[in-house]
Design an enzyme around this catalytic site. Structure first.
Site, PDB file in Angstrom:
ATOM      1  N   HIS A 170      -6.898  -2.856   5.178  1.00  0.00           N
ATOM      2  CA  HIS A 170      -6.877  -1.611   4.379  1.00  0.00           C
ATOM      3  C   HIS A 170      -7.946  -0.703   4.975  1.00  0.00           C
ATOM      4  CE1 HIS A 170      -8.422   0.898   1.213  1.00  0.00           C
ATOM      5  NE2 HIS A 170      -7.554   0.708   0.688  1.00  0.00           N
TER       6      HIS A 170
ATOM      7  N   CYS B  47       7.117   0.768  13.638  1.00  0.00           N
ATOM      8  CA  CYS B  47       6.130   1.461  12.949  1.00  0.00           C
ATOM      9  C   CYS B  47       4.764   0.399  12.719  1.00  0.00           C
ATOM     10  CB  CYS B  47       6.580   1.700  11.365  1.00  0.00           C
ATOM     11  SG  CYS B  47       7.174   0.400  10.675  1.00  0.00           S
TER      12      CYS B  47
HETATM   13  C1  PEP Z   1       4.008  -4.114   9.810  1.00  0.00           C
HETATM   14  O1  PEP Z   1       4.066  -5.326   9.437  1.00  0.00           O
HETATM   15  O2  PEP Z   1       4.048  -3.878  11.181  1.00  0.00           O
HETATM   16  C2  PEP Z   1       4.121  -2.891   9.109  1.00  0.00           C
HETATM   17  C3  PEP Z   1       4.060  -1.735   9.381  1.00  0.00           C
HETATM   18  O3  PEP Z   1       3.947  -3.165   7.922  1.00  0.00           O
HETATM   19  P1  PEP Z   1       2.197  -3.657   7.084  1.00  0.00           P
HETATM   20  O4  PEP Z   1       1.384  -3.215   7.902  1.00  0.00           O
HETATM   21  O5  PEP Z   1       2.152  -2.479   5.747  1.00  0.00           O
HETATM   22  O6  PEP Z   1       2.713  -4.899   6.622  1.00  0.00           O
END
Ligand code: PEP
Ligand code: MG
Length: 763
Positions: free
Chosen positions: A398, A711
Site C-alpha cells: 500500500h 501492469c
Molecule cells: C499484479 O499482481 O501484478 C498487479 C498489478 O495487481 P496487484 O498488485 O494489485 O495485485
C-alpha cells in the site's frame, strides 16, 4: 525615513507586505482586503521585533551566541537554543510596543476575546515559505498579559533548535531573519472543513466542499470521513452531496489544547451543511478564485450563522507541491536504515511516528511519516508529508503504490524504522536507493529539477517519443489522474479501484447491509470518472475489486470479513465477486452508468482469474445486469500460472485483452509472499519459470490478435520491458514516475530490433 509601525490591522495589509508581516500575515491581509470573512486579526510587525532586539540591547549578545554553533551537535544546539530563547523571554518588552499590543487587543472585541497567537517568520530577501511550521503558534490565549507573553514566546520560538538547524542547513544568516506575530480571533468552529473552488483535477467550475463537526483539524488530518458537497457554479445549484457517518470531532479543551471526542449518535449522520450554506461557501470560493486568478484550496469554519474563511491558497496539483524533493541528492549523514526504494526522490524533515489513527492529527506538512505499514486511513496524512518510511512491505505494498502516485519519496520494508527513529529526529530518505540517512540532505533541488521530478514525463511530453508499443500508466487514486495524464501516457493499463473503495472506510458488504448501495455507487462513480476525464479518447482499463480480506478488516463492516490463514491465496479478485453477486453488481452498476454516459474508453479487467469458466461466468452475470457485453472491452489479468497456461482457452472464450499481473504471477509461480521482506531476495521477476509463462502466453495472444500487456511492477523496470518488447508484448503499463524511462526504453528497443532485422536481411 518614516518609522515602520509596530502594529498593523489585516485590512491595511497586502501581499506586498511580507517583509513587514511575514507570509502568513500578508496572505491573511490580502484575503481580508478582497472581502473574505477572515477572523479579526492584527499583526505585531517584524520591525517591532527588530526594535525589541535593539532597544533591549540583545542584538549583539544574541547573535554572538548563534555564531559558530555546530548544528550537527545536538547537545550544543539545544544549549544555544535554550540560552538564546531565555534571553528573548527574560528581556523586558519596550513599553510602547507592549502598550500598542494591549490597545489593539482591547479593540478586537469585548470581554478579553480568546485569540490564537501565531508566528509569521520572514527573511529580508525572501518570503517565509521555507520557515513555515518551524515557529510556534499558541492557541486559546486570553487577557492582556497572556497575549503579550504569547507574542514574546513567538519571538523566542525563532530560536528553537529545529528552526536554527533549518536556517543553518539552508544557508540563512540568523541576522537577516525576522519574525512578525499574528494575533487573531480564535474561531471555535461548530462545523468546519476545506473546499476546492474548482474541481482539482478537471478544473471544471464545480466547488467541492468537505466538512465535519467541530474544529477543522479533524478534516485536514483525515481523522473523520467528512460530508462532501459538490456545487455547480454554472447552474448555481448543489449538484451532489454525500453524507458520511462522522464519528469523532476535535474540540477545544478549556483554554488549552484540543481533544478528540465521540460525536453523539443522533448527529453522526446529520448533514452538516444546508444548501444555503453550501451556496454561501461556494460564493466565497469564487471570490477567492477570481481574486487570485487560480483555483483555491480553502479552509472554512462556521459558528452559528457566521461563516469564516481561515486560509486560501492555490490548489497544489499533486506532484507540483513544494515538498523538499530532488532526484539525485546525497546526504552526508550516517546510514540509519535500508529498505526498498519504493518511490523516487530525496526528502528531508523531522520524523513523526504514526502507530494508529490517533496519531494522525500530529502529522504536519513537511514531516517524514514513519509507520509499520500505511493503510487507507493514512492517505490524507500521506498527502501532507515530505516522505514516508515503513517497517514492512515490498515494492507493491500500500505505502509503495500510494506514495508513487502522490509523488512522495518513500522507503519501505526497513524492518525497524518505528523502533530506530524517534519523533523529531531529522532524517533524509532516498526513495530511489531505499536508504535513510541521519540529518538533513545537503541538496536543495532547483525549482526546475523539482518540477521535473514531480511531474515525470513533463519534459518528455514537450518532445514526444513515438513508440509502436503503447506505453500506458497505472493509477490507483483519482487525485493522481492529472499527474498520470501529464506523462502523455497512451491510456491507463490498470486502474486499481480497491484504493478508492478502501478509502471509503466501509466494506462493500456494509453498504449492502445498510441499504446504502447508492452511496457506494456514487462515490466509486465519481472517482473513476475523474480518471476517465483525464484520459479522453484513450483506453482506461478499470479492474474490478481486488482487495484481500485483511485489508478490509479495520473498516466499518470489517468484522464480517472472514478470517483467512493466507489472504493472498484466499477470497480476493474475481473469485470473491462471483461468490458475492450483490457486491459484483454494485460495481457493474457503476461501469454501466459510465458506459451509458458515453465513456466508451472504459474497459473492464478481471483480477485473479484462474480458469476461462470464471471469465465466462462474470461475462454472463454482467450481461444479465443489462450490459451489452459485445460492445465493451472485457479482459483478464494473467497473474495465476493457470491463466498463463490456459491462455489459449481464454482467447477462445473471447477476452478482449490480457495483462500480466507480475506482482502476483511471481509470488504464485515461485511461492514467495510478495510482502514478506524475509524472502524478498528470492522474489525474482526474471526467474526462468516466470519468463517462460509470459513468453508463451504472449505468443498465443499474438496468434489470436488479442492485446497483451503488463501492469505489474516489472513493467516499470526498463530491462524487463526490453525483454517483453523483444518477445512481442503489445503494450506496457508502468508507474507514473517510470513512464519517461519506459517510453525511452521502448523506443530504443524497437529501433534496435528494426536495425537488427535490416542488418540481418542485408548480411
Ligand atoms: C499484479 O499482481 O501484478 C498487479 C498489478 O495487481 P496487484 O498488485 O494489485 O495485485
Ligand atoms: Mg495482482
Amino acid at each position: 525615513m518614516t518609522e515602520m509601525p509596530n502594529i498593523l490591522w489585516l485590512e491595511a495589509i497586502s501581499k506586498d507586505d511580507i517583509p513587514l508581516v511575514g507570509g502568513k500575515g500578508a496572505s491573511l491581509g490580502e484575503m481580508a482586503s478582497v472581502g473574505l470573512p477572515v477572523p479579526k486579526a492584527f499583526v505585531v510587525t517584524a520591525q517591532a521585533f527588530r526594535k525589541f532586539l535593539v532597544q533591549t540591547g540583545l542584538e549583539d549578545s544574541l547573535f554572538d551566541l548563534l555564531t559558530d554553533v555546530d548544528v550537527e551537535n545536538s547537545e550544543e544546539l539545544e544549549d544555544v537554543s535554550r540560552n538564546v530563547k531565555n534571553l528573548v523571554l527574560d528581556a523586558k518588552m519596550p513599553d510602547d510596543i507592549k502598550e500598542e499590543i494591549i490597545q489593539a487587543y482591547g479593540t478586537m472585541g469585548p470581554d478579553n476575546m480568546v485569540v490564537a497567537v501565531r508566528s509569521s517568520a520572514t527573511a529580508e530577501d525572501l518570503p517565509d515559505a521555507s520557515f513555515a511550521g518551524q515557529q510556534e503558534t499558541y492557541l486559546n490565549i486570553r487577557g492582556d498579559a497572556a497575549v503579550v507573553e504569547a507574542v514574546q514566546m513567538c519571538w523566542a520560538s525563532l530560536y528553537g533548535a529545529r528552526a536554527i538547524y533549518y536556517r543553518a542547513k539552508q544557508g540563512f544568516d540568523d541576522r537577516t531573519v525576522n519574525i512578525a506575530v499574528v494575533v487573531q480571533q480564535l474561531i471555535r468552529s461548530e462545523k468546519s472543513g476545506v473546499m476546492f473552488s474548482s474541481h482539482p483535477v478537471t478544473g471544471e467550475p464545480l466547488t467541492i466542499i468537505e466538512g465535519s463537526w467541530g474544529l477543522g483539524e479533524a478534516v485536514v488530518s483525515g481523522s473523520v470521513s467528512p460530508d462532501k458537497y459538490v456545487y455547480d457554479r454554472r447552474l448555481k445549484k448543489v449538484f451532489d452531496r454525500m453524507i458520511s457517518k462522522k464519528e469523532y470531532m476535535i474540540v477545544p479543551i478549556g483554554d488549552h489544547g484540543t481533544e478528540l471526542v465521540e460525536i453523539p449518535n443522533d448527529r453522526q449522520e446529520e448533514p452538516i451543511l444546508s444548501d444555503a450554506e453550501v451556496e454561501a461557501l461556494a460564493a466565497f470560493a469564487e471570490i477567492s478564485e477570481e481574486h487570485y486568478n487560480v483555483p483555491q484550496d480553502i479552509e472554512w469554519a462556521i459558528v452559528g450563522s457566521t461563516i469564516y474563511i481561515l486560509q486560501s491558497r492555490p490548489i497544489t496539483t499533486i506532484g507540483m507541491s513544494t515538498k523538499a524533493k530532488g532526484t539525485g541528492g546525497q546526504s552526508t549523514g550516517a546510514v540509519l536504515l535500508e529498505g526498498n526504494g519504493a518511490s523516487p526522490g530525496v526528502a528531508s524533515g523531522p520524523v513523526i511516528i504514526v502507530h494508529d489513527i490517533k496519531d494522525l492529527g500530529k502529522v504536519k506538512e513537511g514531516d517524514i511519516l514513519v509507520t509499520k505499514m500505511t493503510n487507507p486511513d493514512m492517505v490524507p496524512a500521506m498527502r501532507k508529508v515530505a516522505g514516508i518510511v515503513t517497517d514492512e512491505g515490498g515494492m507493491t505494498c500500500h505505502a509503495a503504490i500510494v506514495s508513487r502516485e502522490l509523488g512522495t519519496p518513500a522507503v519501505v520494508g526497513t524492518k525497524k524504522a518505528t523502533k530506530t527513529l524517534k519523533d523529531g529526529d531529522i532524517i533524509t530518505l532516498d526513495g530511489e536507493k531505499g536508504i535513510v540517512y541521519e540529518g538533513a540532505a545537503s541538496v536543495a533541488a532547483a525549482p526546475a529539477a523539482v518540477m521535473a521530478a514531480a511531474v515525470p514525463g513533463a519534459a518528455i511530453a514537450a518532445a514526444p517519443i513515438i513508440t509502436a508499443t503503447s506505453i500506458k500508466v497505472n493509477v490507483s487514486l483519482a487525485e493522481a489522474a492529472a499527474r498520470a495524464a501529464a506523462t502523455g501516457a497512451d491510456g491507463v493499463g490498470l486502474l486499481r479501484i480497491e484504493h478508492m473503495i478502501l478509502g471509503m472506510n466501509k466494506t462493500p458488504g456494509w453498504y449492502i447491509s445498510q441499504n446504502k448501495e447508492e452511496e457506494f455507487i456514487t462515490e466509486l462513480y465519481n472517482g473513476i470518472k475523474v480518471v476517465l476525464d483525464a484520459f479522453p479518447g484513450k483506453p482506461v482499463w478499470v479492474r474490478t475489486l481486488d482487495a484481500p480480506t485483511d485489508e478490509f478488516r479495520n473498516m466499518l463492516g470489517g468484522e464480517s470479513e472472514p478470517i483467512e490463514h493466507n489472504p493472498m491465496l484466499g477470497w480476493r479478485g474475481i473469485r470473491r465477486d462471483l461468490q458475492s453477486p450483490d457486491q459484483f453488481r454494485m460495481q457493474i452498476e457503476v461501469f454501466k452508468r459510465l458506459w451509458d454516459r458515453g465513456y466508451d474508453n472504459l474497459g473492464l479487467m478481471f483480477p485473479l482469474v484462474g480458469h476461462p469458466e470464471e471469465f465466462l461466468k462474470a461475462k454472463a452475470l454482467i450481461a444479465g445486469w443489462g450490459v451489452d457485453v459485445d460492445a465493451v472491452e472485457l479482459g483478464i489479468m494473467v497473474e495465476i500460472p493457470s491463466s498463463a497456461i490456459l491462455i489459449e482457452d481464454f482467447c477462445k472464450a473471447g477476452i478482449s485483452f490480457a495483462s500480466f499481473g507480475t506482482n502476483d504471477l511471481i509470488q504464485y509461480t515461485l511461492a514467495i509472499d510478495r510482502n514478506n521482506e524475509l524472502v524478498s531476495s528470492m522474489y525474482r521477476p526474471k526467474h526462468p519459470a516466470v519468463l517462460k509463462l509470459i513468453r508463451d502466453a504472449i505468443a498465443v495472444c499474438r496468434q489470436y490478435g488479442v492485446e497483451c500487456s503488463i501492469c505489474g511492477q516489472a513493467g516499470s523496470d526498463p530491462k524487463m520491458v526490453e525483454w517483453l518488447i523483444e518477445n512481442g508484448i503489445t503494450s506496457v503499463s508502468a508507474n507514473i514516475d517510470a513512464i519517461p524511462k519506459i517510453r525511452e526504453t521502448a523506443a530504443r528497443t524497437e529501433k534496435r530490433m528494426i536495425l537488427d532485422a535490416v542488418r540481418l536481411k542485408n548480411a
